[in-house]
Every structure is written in structure tokens, then in C-alpha cells.
Design a protein around this motif. Structure first.
Motif, PDB file in Angstrom:
ATOM      1  N   LEU A 137       0.794  -1.227   0.000  1.00  0.00           N
ATOM      2  CA  LEU A 137       0.000   0.000   0.000  1.00  0.00           C
ATOM      3  C   LEU A 137       0.829   1.282   0.000  1.00  0.00           C
ATOM      4  CD1 LEU A 137      -2.902  -1.100   2.384  1.00  0.00           C
ATOM      5  CD2 LEU A 137      -2.781  -1.235  -0.111  1.00  0.00           C
ATOM      6  N   PRO A 138       1.892   1.407   0.823  1.00  0.00           N
ATOM      7  CA  PRO A 138       2.688   2.643   0.753  1.00  0.00           C
ATOM      8  C   PRO A 138       3.353   2.850  -0.609  1.00  0.00           C
ATOM      9  CG  PRO A 138       3.170   1.422   2.769  1.00  0.00           C
ATOM     10  CD  PRO A 138       2.353   0.518   1.912  1.00  0.00           C
ATOM     11  N   VAL A 139       3.777   1.770  -1.229  1.00  0.00           N
ATOM     12  CA  VAL A 139       4.411   1.872  -2.544  1.00  0.00           C
ATOM     13  C   VAL A 139       3.379   2.312  -3.580  1.00  0.00           C
ATOM     14  CG1 VAL A 139       5.734   0.633  -4.297  1.00  0.00           C
ATOM     15  CG2 VAL A 139       6.031   0.063  -1.886  1.00  0.00           C
ATOM     16  N   ILE A 140       2.173   1.743  -3.519  1.00  0.00           N
ATOM     17  CA  ILE A 140       1.096   2.143  -4.420  1.00  0.00           C
ATOM     18  C   ILE A 140       0.774   3.619  -4.239  1.00  0.00           C
ATOM     19  CG2 ILE A 140      -1.361   1.839  -4.932  1.00  0.00           C
ATOM     20  CD1 ILE A 140      -1.032  -1.110  -4.154  1.00  0.00           C
ATOM     21  N   ALA A 141       0.629   4.056  -2.979  1.00  0.00           N
ATOM     22  CA  ALA A 141       0.278   5.449  -2.698  1.00  0.00           C
ATOM     23  C   ALA A 141       1.330   6.411  -3.233  1.00  0.00           C
ATOM     24  CB  ALA A 141       0.090   5.638  -1.193  1.00  0.00           C
ATOM     25  N   ALA A 142       2.599   6.064  -3.057  1.00  0.00           N
ATOM     26  CA  ALA A 142       3.680   6.937  -3.539  1.00  0.00           C
ATOM     27  C   ALA A 142       3.684   7.013  -5.053  1.00  0.00           C
ATOM     28  CB  ALA A 142       5.024   6.428  -3.032  1.00  0.00           C
ATOM     29  N   ALA A 143       3.482   5.865  -5.723  1.00  0.00           N
ATOM     30  CA  ALA A 143       3.512   5.833  -7.184  1.00  0.00           C
ATOM     31  C   ALA A 143       2.319   6.566  -7.794  1.00  0.00           C
ATOM     32  CB  ALA A 143       3.542   4.383  -7.674  1.00  0.00           C
ATOM     33  N   ILE A 144       1.211   6.635  -7.073  1.00  0.00           N
ATOM     34  CA  ILE A 144       0.056   7.416  -7.539  1.00  0.00           C
ATOM     35  C   ILE A 144       0.284   8.897  -7.287  1.00  0.00           C
ATOM     36  CG2 ILE A 144      -2.388   7.916  -7.133  1.00  0.00           C
ATOM     37  CD1 ILE A 144      -2.774   4.938  -6.518  1.00  0.00           C
ATOM     38  N   SER A 145       0.799   9.226  -6.121  1.00  0.00           N
ATOM     39  CA  SER A 145       0.907  10.625  -5.695  1.00  0.00           C
ATOM     40  C   SER A 145       1.859  11.444  -6.558  1.00  0.00           C
ATOM     41  CB  SER A 145       1.353  10.698  -4.233  1.00  0.00           C
ATOM     42  OG  SER A 145       0.439  10.052  -3.385  1.00  0.00           O
ATOM     43  N   VAL A 146       3.003  10.866  -6.926  1.00  0.00           N
ATOM     44  CA  VAL A 146       4.031  11.652  -7.625  1.00  0.00           C
ATOM     45  C   VAL A 146       3.526  12.209  -8.952  1.00  0.00           C
ATOM     46  CG1 VAL A 146       6.300  11.557  -8.727  1.00  0.00           C
ATOM     47  CG2 VAL A 146       5.965  10.545  -6.463  1.00  0.00           C
ATOM     48  N   PRO A 147       2.993  11.391  -9.884  1.00  0.00           N
ATOM     49  CA  PRO A 147       2.535  11.980 -11.149  1.00  0.00           C
ATOM     50  C   PRO A 147       1.305  12.858 -10.997  1.00  0.00           C
ATOM     51  CG  PRO A 147       2.005   9.648 -11.070  1.00  0.00           C
ATOM     52  CD  PRO A 147       2.895   9.920  -9.903  1.00  0.00           C
ATOM     53  N   VAL A 148       0.421  12.536 -10.046  1.00  0.00           N
ATOM     54  CA  VAL A 148      -0.787  13.345  -9.865  1.00  0.00           C
ATOM     55  C   VAL A 148      -0.437  14.718  -9.299  1.00  0.00           C
ATOM     56  CG1 VAL A 148      -2.963  13.537  -8.607  1.00  0.00           C
ATOM     57  CG2 VAL A 148      -2.319  11.356  -9.648  1.00  0.00           C
ATOM     58  N   VAL A 149       0.416  14.757  -8.283  1.00  0.00           N
ATOM     59  CA  VAL A 149       0.839  16.046  -7.729  1.00  0.00           C
ATOM     60  C   VAL A 149       1.589  16.851  -8.784  1.00  0.00           C
ATOM     61  CG1 VAL A 149       2.334  17.152  -6.026  1.00  0.00           C
ATOM     62  CG2 VAL A 149       0.878  15.234  -5.343  1.00  0.00           C
ATOM     63  N   ALA A 150       2.450  16.191  -9.557  1.00  0.00           N
ATOM     64  CA  ALA A 150       3.152  16.889 -10.640  1.00  0.00           C
ATOM     65  C   ALA A 150       2.156  17.436 -11.654  1.00  0.00           C
ATOM     66  CB  ALA A 150       4.128  15.940 -11.322  1.00  0.00           C
ATOM     67  N   GLY A 151       1.110  16.673 -11.957  1.00  0.00           N
ATOM     68  CA  GLY A 151       0.083  17.139 -12.884  1.00  0.00           C
ATOM     69  C   GLY A 151      -0.672  18.345 -12.355  1.00  0.00           C
ATOM     70  N   ILE A 152      -0.963  18.339 -11.062  1.00  0.00           N
ATOM     71  CA  ILE A 152      -1.652  19.485 -10.455  1.00  0.00           C
ATOM     72  C   ILE A 152      -0.781  20.735 -10.533  1.00  0.00           C
ATOM     73  CG2 ILE A 152      -2.479  20.418  -8.260  1.00  0.00           C
ATOM     74  CD1 ILE A 152      -3.451  17.587  -7.575  1.00  0.00           C
ATOM     75  N   VAL A 153       0.512  20.574 -10.258  1.00  0.00           N
ATOM     76  CA  VAL A 153       1.433  21.715 -10.302  1.00  0.00           C
ATOM     77  C   VAL A 153       1.565  22.247 -11.725  1.00  0.00           C
ATOM     78  CG1 VAL A 153       3.839  22.416  -9.989  1.00  0.00           C
ATOM     79  CG2 VAL A 153       2.714  20.983  -8.260  1.00  0.00           C
ATOM     80  N   LEU A 154       1.672  21.355 -12.707  1.00  0.00           N
ATOM     81  CA  LEU A 154       1.930  21.766 -14.084  1.00  0.00           C
ATOM     82  C   LEU A 154       0.660  22.153 -14.853  1.00  0.00           C
ATOM     83  CD1 LEU A 154       4.563  19.045 -15.057  1.00  0.00           C
ATOM     84  CD2 LEU A 154       5.000  21.464 -14.584  1.00  0.00           C
ATOM     85  N   LEU A 155      -0.457  21.522 -14.505  1.00  0.00           N
ATOM     86  CA  LEU A 155      -1.674  21.709 -15.301  1.00  0.00           C
ATOM     87  C   LEU A 155      -2.790  22.434 -14.564  1.00  0.00           C
ATOM     88  CD1 LEU A 155      -1.852  18.103 -16.819  1.00  0.00           C
ATOM     89  CD2 LEU A 155      -0.832  20.130 -17.867  1.00  0.00           C
ATOM     90  N   GLY A 156      -2.711  22.479 -13.246  1.00  0.00           N
ATOM     91  CA  GLY A 156      -3.809  23.043 -12.474  1.00  0.00           C
ATOM     92  C   GLY A 156      -4.856  21.987 -12.170  1.00  0.00           C
ATOM     93  N   VAL A 157      -5.878  22.381 -11.435  1.00  0.00           N
ATOM     94  CA  VAL A 157      -6.939  21.461 -11.021  1.00  0.00           C
ATOM     95  C   VAL A 157      -8.210  21.767 -11.801  1.00  0.00           C
ATOM     96  CG1 VAL A 157      -8.333  20.638  -9.085  1.00  0.00           C
ATOM     97  CG2 VAL A 157      -5.936  21.276  -8.722  1.00  0.00           C
ATOM     98  N   TYR A 158      -8.826  20.736 -12.377  1.00  0.00           N
ATOM     99  CA  TYR A 158     -10.071  20.860 -13.130  1.00  0.00           C
ATOM    100  C   TYR A 158     -11.027  19.750 -12.664  1.00  0.00           C
ATOM    101  CZ  TYR A 158      -7.348  23.885 -16.202  1.00  0.00           C
ATOM    102  OH  TYR A 158      -6.544  24.895 -16.704  1.00  0.00           O
ATOM    103  N   PRO A 159     -11.596  19.881 -11.465  1.00  0.00           N
ATOM    104  CA  PRO A 159     -12.443  18.803 -10.944  1.00  0.00           C
ATOM    105  C   PRO A 159     -13.700  18.605 -11.779  1.00  0.00           C
ATOM    106  CG  PRO A 159     -12.612  20.759  -9.568  1.00  0.00           C
ATOM    107  CD  PRO A 159     -11.515  21.032 -10.549  1.00  0.00           C
TER     108      PRO A 159
END
Length: 263
Positions: free
Chosen positions: A133-155
């Protein structure tokens, strides 16, 4: 059943026993029925199944050949060379103000590959472990957080997006992780065992290359590469098929619901 052991710090998958005649041929007969809804694409399901079985029931050069032939077969079926692999649309696409589309659709080839892998994993289960679970969470978080920083949030969330996310889990993620992780990365890992990190790099590069037609900008292609590296690292560190599937789906789900899709 498969057991997940630790050998010199790296997960190792072992089959406790080979497929017997019943567990080999009954699924193959069932998978023949996929020719009814999916035509020529469905015809290849039992062949893919037998390839997966051959990987587990052979050793040495025969095992290497089984990895290679099964991978080539899956790639060919999904490439569009087989008739009848056009998208099947479930709902009209979601369209945002910038013209970005999310389709609730799937290709028959990926559905056939995904169902074959689901049946395979039912007979040779790989249960998730708490340490995954921690490995899964880290692998999800990195690209998503990078996407939020680079692209912004569009819920956003509609019925089409919800169905698209479900299809993504049941068809796209299982089929792609089956090909990239269970066949390519695992096969290369056995062949290049002296260079245990090289398959991670090679499969990430291939994953990114095969997504160049979908990624609509250099920023998104970079995020695809980061996400693909995350999936490969989950396999490298945990050796769990379902951990890779959930990681892949977690990234795609948050991309669809929080970021522009695609951009």
C-alpha cells in the motif's frame, strides 16, 4: 498458487504447482466463446491463455520463448491488425469547455486480454499485501501532484466519467499491466537478472513511446513517463500484478477527475 517470497531484497514469484489438464483446458474452452461477441479478436483469447500457461509450465529456453511469443501475440492482437478491434462506445463522450474529450469506450482486444488475465489470476492468485500500500500510494501521488502543479486542477465527475473510470479499471489497466508487467517486465527480468533495474527502464521507455499518439502535449507525455516509471517501480519493488493495476488505475482515475484529460 503463486507465492511471493523475498530473495536478496527483491520479490520473487514462484508457481507452487504446474497447471493440470483440467485447469489448463477448461478456461481455454470458455475463452473460445469470446469469438461470439468479439469476432476474430476473440478467437485469439484461448491462444493467449495457453501462452500464459506455457510461461508457468516451462523452464529455460522454452520459458523464454513462451514469454516472447505471448508478448508478440498480445501486441499483435491489440495493434489493430486483427479485424474487429474498433472502439465500442458505451455512452456519449464527456466534452469540456476546451474541447477535451473523455470516452466511455473500449477496444475488444483489450477486453479479451483483460478477461484472460482475470481468469488466469483467479487460478494463480496474487493477493495484495499490506506492505504494497505505501508503494502504491507513492507511485500514484508523484505523477498526480506533478500534474496538479503543471496543469492546475479541473475537478469534474459525470456519468460518462464514472463509466469511463470503471472501464479503465476492468479493461485498460488489467490489459496494459498484463502486457507491460506480467509479460514484458517479468520476462526481461528473468532474462536480464544480472541487471535487475534495466527492465524497469526499458519497459518505461516502451510504455511512454506507445502513448505518444495519445498524449497531446510534451507536458502530458512527461507525466506519462513519470507515471509509467511508477508502475514499473511498483513491479520492481513489490512484484505484485494487482498492486500495479491499482496504481495504474489510481493515476488514471485522478487524471480523469482532477486534471484536464487529455491536455
Amino acid at each position: 498458487m503463486f507465492s511471493l517470497n523475498v530473495q536478496q531484497g527483491a520479490p520473487v514469484i514462484r508457481a507452487a504447482e504446474p497447471f493440470d489438464t483440467k485447469s489448463l483446458w477448461l478456461p481455454a474452452v470458455f475463452l473460445c466463446l469470446l469469438a461470439i461477441p468479439f469476432g476474430w479478436v476473440g478467437v485469439f483469447a484461448p491462444t493467449i491463455w495457453l501462452g500464459l500457461v506455457a510461461i508457468e509450465n516451462t523452464r529455460g529456453g522454452k520459458k523464454t520463448a513462451s514469454f516472447l511469443l505471448t508478448g508478440v501475440l498480445m501486441f499483435t492482437v491489440n495493434s489493430g491488425l486483427i479485424p474487429g478491434n474498433e472502439h465500442i462506445t458505451v455512452l456519449p463522450p464527456y466534452n469540456d469547455a476546451d474541447g477535451n474529450l473523455i470516452y466511455a469506450s473500449f477496444r475488444p482486444a483489450k477486453a479479451v486480454i483483460a478477461l484472460t488475465f482475470v481468469i488466469f489470476m483467479l487460478l494463480r492468485p496474487q493477493p495484495l499485501k499490506r506492505a504494497d500500500l505505501p508503494v502504491i500510494a507513492a507511485a500514484i501521488s508523484v505523477p498526480v501532484v506533478a500534474g496538479i502543479v503543471l496543469l492546475g486542477v479541473y475537478p469534474k465527475l459525470t456519468a460518462t466519467i464514472a463509466i469511463a473510470a470503471l472501464i479503465n479499471l476492468l479493461v485498460v489497466c488489467i490489459a496494459e499491466e498484463g502486457f507491460f508487467r506480467w509479460i514484458l517486465q517479468r520476462g526481461l527480468g528473468e532474462w536480464l537478472h544480472k541487471w535487475r533495474w534495466l527492465p524497469t527502464i526499458l519497459v518505461t521507455a516502451l510504455f511512454t513511446t506507445l502513448h505518444t499518439g495519445w498524449a497531446a502535449s510534451p507536458v502530458l507525455l512527461t507525466l506519462v513517463a513519470v507515471a509509467g516509471l511508477g508502475y514499473a517501480l511498483v513491479w520492481q519493488l513489490r512484484g505484485s500484478f494487482w498492486a500495479c493495476v491499482l496504481t495504474h488505475w489510481g493515476v488514471n482515475l485522478l487524471h480523469m477527475t482532477l486534471l484536464k484529460y487529455p491536455t
